[in-house]
Design a protein around this motif. Structure first.
Motif, mmCIF file in Angstrom:
data_model
loop_
_atom_site.group_PDB
_atom_site.id
_atom_site.type_symbol
_atom_site.label_atom_id
_atom_site.label_comp_id
_atom_site.label_asym_id
_atom_site.label_seq_id
_atom_site.Cartn_x
_atom_site.Cartn_y
_atom_site.Cartn_z
ATOM 1 N N TYR A 1 -33.231 -11.463 -9.336
ATOM 2 C CA TYR A 1 -33.170 -10.514 -10.338
ATOM 3 C C TYR A 1 -31.961 -10.476 -11.220
ATOM 4 C CZ TYR A 1 -33.960 -5.706 -12.399
ATOM 5 O OH TYR A 1 -33.925 -4.637 -13.273
ATOM 6 N N LEU A 2 -30.800 -10.747 -10.744
ATOM 7 C CA LEU A 2 -29.561 -10.745 -11.665
ATOM 8 C C LEU A 2 -29.646 -11.811 -12.389
ATOM 9 C CD1 LEU A 2 -26.966 -9.531 -8.819
ATOM 10 C CD2 LEU A 2 -27.130 -8.372 -11.079
ATOM 11 N N VAL B 1 -33.591 -11.761 -14.272
ATOM 12 C CA VAL B 1 -34.228 -10.596 -15.060
ATOM 13 C C VAL B 1 -33.379 -10.216 -16.085
ATOM 14 C CG1 VAL B 1 -35.405 -8.196 -14.943
ATOM 15 C CG2 VAL B 1 -36.089 -10.299 -13.342
ATOM 16 N N LEU B 2 -32.314 -9.926 -15.507
ATOM 17 C CA LEU B 2 -30.915 -9.145 -16.167
ATOM 18 C C LEU B 2 -30.038 -10.348 -16.931
ATOM 19 C CD1 LEU B 2 -29.284 -6.450 -13.542
ATOM 20 C CD2 LEU B 2 -31.214 -6.391 -15.504
ATOM 21 N N ASN B 3 -30.314 -11.573 -16.504
ATOM 22 C CA ASN B 3 -29.337 -12.854 -17.402
ATOM 23 C C ASN B 3 -28.176 -12.449 -17.101
ATOM 24 O OD1 ASN B 3 -31.752 -14.504 -18.229
ATOM 25 N ND2 ASN B 3 -32.487 -12.714 -19.841
ATOM 26 N N PHE B 4 -27.580 -11.991 -16.011
ATOM 27 C CA PHE B 4 -26.592 -11.522 -15.909
ATOM 28 C C PHE B 4 -25.264 -12.508 -16.306
ATOM 29 C CE2 PHE B 4 -22.806 -10.198 -12.894
ATOM 30 C CZ PHE B 4 -22.737 -9.027 -13.352
ATOM 31 N N ALA C 1 -22.224 -4.893 -12.772
ATOM 32 C CA ALA C 1 -23.350 -4.673 -11.896
ATOM 33 C C ALA C 1 -22.644 -4.247 -10.612
ATOM 34 C CB ALA C 1 -24.468 -5.752 -11.674
ATOM 35 N N ALA D 1 -24.885 -2.038 -14.556
ATOM 36 C CA ALA D 1 -26.083 -1.944 -13.615
ATOM 37 C C ALA D 1 -25.722 -1.514 -12.339
ATOM 38 C CB ALA D 1 -26.878 -3.252 -13.774
ATOM 39 N N LEU E 1 -27.746 -1.351 -8.638
ATOM 40 C CA LEU E 1 -29.036 -2.313 -7.956
ATOM 41 C C LEU E 1 -28.697 -1.986 -6.296
ATOM 42 C CD1 LEU E 1 -28.827 -5.704 -9.819
ATOM 43 C CD2 LEU E 1 -29.997 -3.618 -10.358
ATOM 44 N N THR F 1 -31.872 1.175 -9.171
ATOM 45 C CA THR F 1 -32.946 0.052 -9.089
ATOM 46 C C THR F 1 -32.962 -0.809 -7.717
ATOM 47 O OG1 THR F 1 -32.925 -0.632 -11.348
ATOM 48 C CG2 THR F 1 -34.226 -2.295 -10.279
#
Lengths: 303, 303
Positions: free
Chosen positions: B95-96, B99-102, B152, B180, B182, B218
């Motif tokens: 996800y990091l 989705v978040l393109n950390f 995050a 973020a 999480l 999240t």
């Protein structure tokens, strides 16, 4: 609607002094931040004493006993007497002894610090956990057998909180419906000298989550009326002539309002002007608001 | 209304095998308790493999990486492949990254254990905290300056949880709205081999309490659809022919229902018959209920 006090109109402060005989003070965020006194706090307390007002220090901080508190007040140059100090550690110990008549053959499992242990000891309550080195470990817990000698779990702020303590408290409460579940207070944060940090309510939260809604906690500190009961047991109060001074709407001010006391919010701590007049204003409305406790010096300046 | 399966009527189990090609299993409480296999679990998985079913292990346990999980499955004598294992630690790392393109110049502050760190490392995500000895201490925290490099905070089950970790996570989130927030999962408890213990949701709870409702988390694991997204990114699933097997109504079964999968509740873990038919029945109703995963052996016995 709160009455806004302003040093430009010093007569308002004098009216407050005339109206209230008993002044209850929250401490952190009202009289000091961590180890720094708020400007004018000492003088205001001296003014109140010179006018023969009764001063009570009413704090949710359960990491200190009343004696520790007296020492802290001494160190900051604030005159104080142990019987003027009401901490949630003391109130919790009194609740166990006087309200629950806690049996002598039972023990309290403590999540908390030495001040809480001291108050329990003074009330003759047996306890385990707390600062016991065996529970102050970062190892995962071993077997935790049910222990029916644990008649209550009492949770306060504990900066040595760890998984072993949480697991033991959880299992004692989960395995024994007769085990009382108490917290000194539920403040979500507290204003330390290093800034805002997680409070007793945050330390308690894992247990509420793991136990679920069928196992509610009894919280002793503000805003609970149990704290006022502990004060009334020692002092003859006229609520009409008593004012609660605090920095937090949902604890101090709620406590005062529920107890039928007048309330004065200071803006040197947690709650801010925005909490009163912002887009989602608090439903808890103090009688008076002043920027800082030090502003009460204006009453004297007007003499 | 759930269909109750019973080994006295083995044809029902055979129907299940015919109907579903992909079998997703929660692990703790379904296949094992701690280090003890549930009777028949290995045989049932062998039966499924012999029938060319796709098996996926879908677990909220974020203390282990997929590789750790594979080792655990090996040790228990269960055939498994790393790409069949979907843990919430892996899903959080994906996800990091996906989705978040950390950003590569940011770091994640981790509350969690080595398995979570391993998954982050595999996805190329920089992190601090976690098992770092500096944060694994029972001393009260010192100054915690804001750190905008912390992009995050990620919270998972951590049996070395302590006040320093909670304080650091709190302050990074409190001081930086862009950070973020999480969690691997929000399970309030987990069934260990030493009995029920506080889960990732309990470790997360202090932060939710201290931060308040304006800073929601999240959560990646079941019941979140983000976990199913992580699976779908690797496997081509037909939800109509997929069944989720779990022991927990509010995670496993909710997850299956939200994802349009069939659901089978086993009664060897957290949720019990009383949760389905007691005075306050769950609103989450599985399609099928069987006492134990081992009951599926009845399908073969009927051949």
């Amino acid at each position: 609607m709160s009455l806004r006090l302003d040093t430009k109109d010093p007569g308002r402060y004098q009216e407050l002094l005339d109206k209230y005989d008993t002044w209850m003070f929250d401490c952190d965020g009202v009289l000091w931040h961590g180890d720094r006194l708020i400007d004018g706090a000492t003088e205001v307390l001296q003014i109140l004493r010179s006018q023969k007002k009764r001063i009570l220090f009413v704090t949710n901080n359960a990491t200190k006993s009343r004696r520790n508190y007296k020492k802290k007040l001494d160190g900051l140059g604030i005159e104080a007497h142990v019987d003027e100090v009401f901490g949630s550690a003391y109130a919790a110990a009194v609740y166990l002894s006087s309200v629950l008549n806690f049996p002598v053959d039972k023990r309290v499992y403590v999540i908390g610090m030495s001040g809480l242990e001291e108050e329990l000891r003074d009330e003759g309550i047996s306890f385990i956990g707390g600062t016991d080195p065996a529970d102050n470990t970062l190892s995962a817990p071993g077997e935790i057998p049910p222990d029916l000698s644990v008649g209550a779990v009492l949770v306060g702020l504990d900066t040595s909180i760890n998984y072993t303590k949480l697991s033991r408290a959880f299992r004692y409460l989960h395995s024994n419906p007769a085990c009382a579940f108490l917290a000194t207070n539920e403040d979500s944060t507290f204003p330390s000298d290093k800034g805002l940090l997680p409070g007793a309510g945050a330390v308690l939260a894992p247990l509420l989550t793991a136990l679920g809604p069928n196992r509610p906690v009894t919280a002793i500190g503000k805003p609970s009326g149990l704290m006022l009961d502990a004060i009334k047991a020692k002092h003859n109060l006229d609520p009409e002539r008593t004012i609660m001074v605090g920095d937090r709407l949902n604890t101090d001010i709620q406590f005062g309002k529920d107890g039928g006391l007048a309330t004065l919010l200071v803006l040197t701590g947690i709650s801010s002007e925005g909490d009163l007049t912002g887009p989602n204003p608090s439903t808890v409305v103090p009688d008076y608001v002043t920027p800082s406790i030090g502003d009460l010096r204006a009453a004297v300046a007007s003499w």
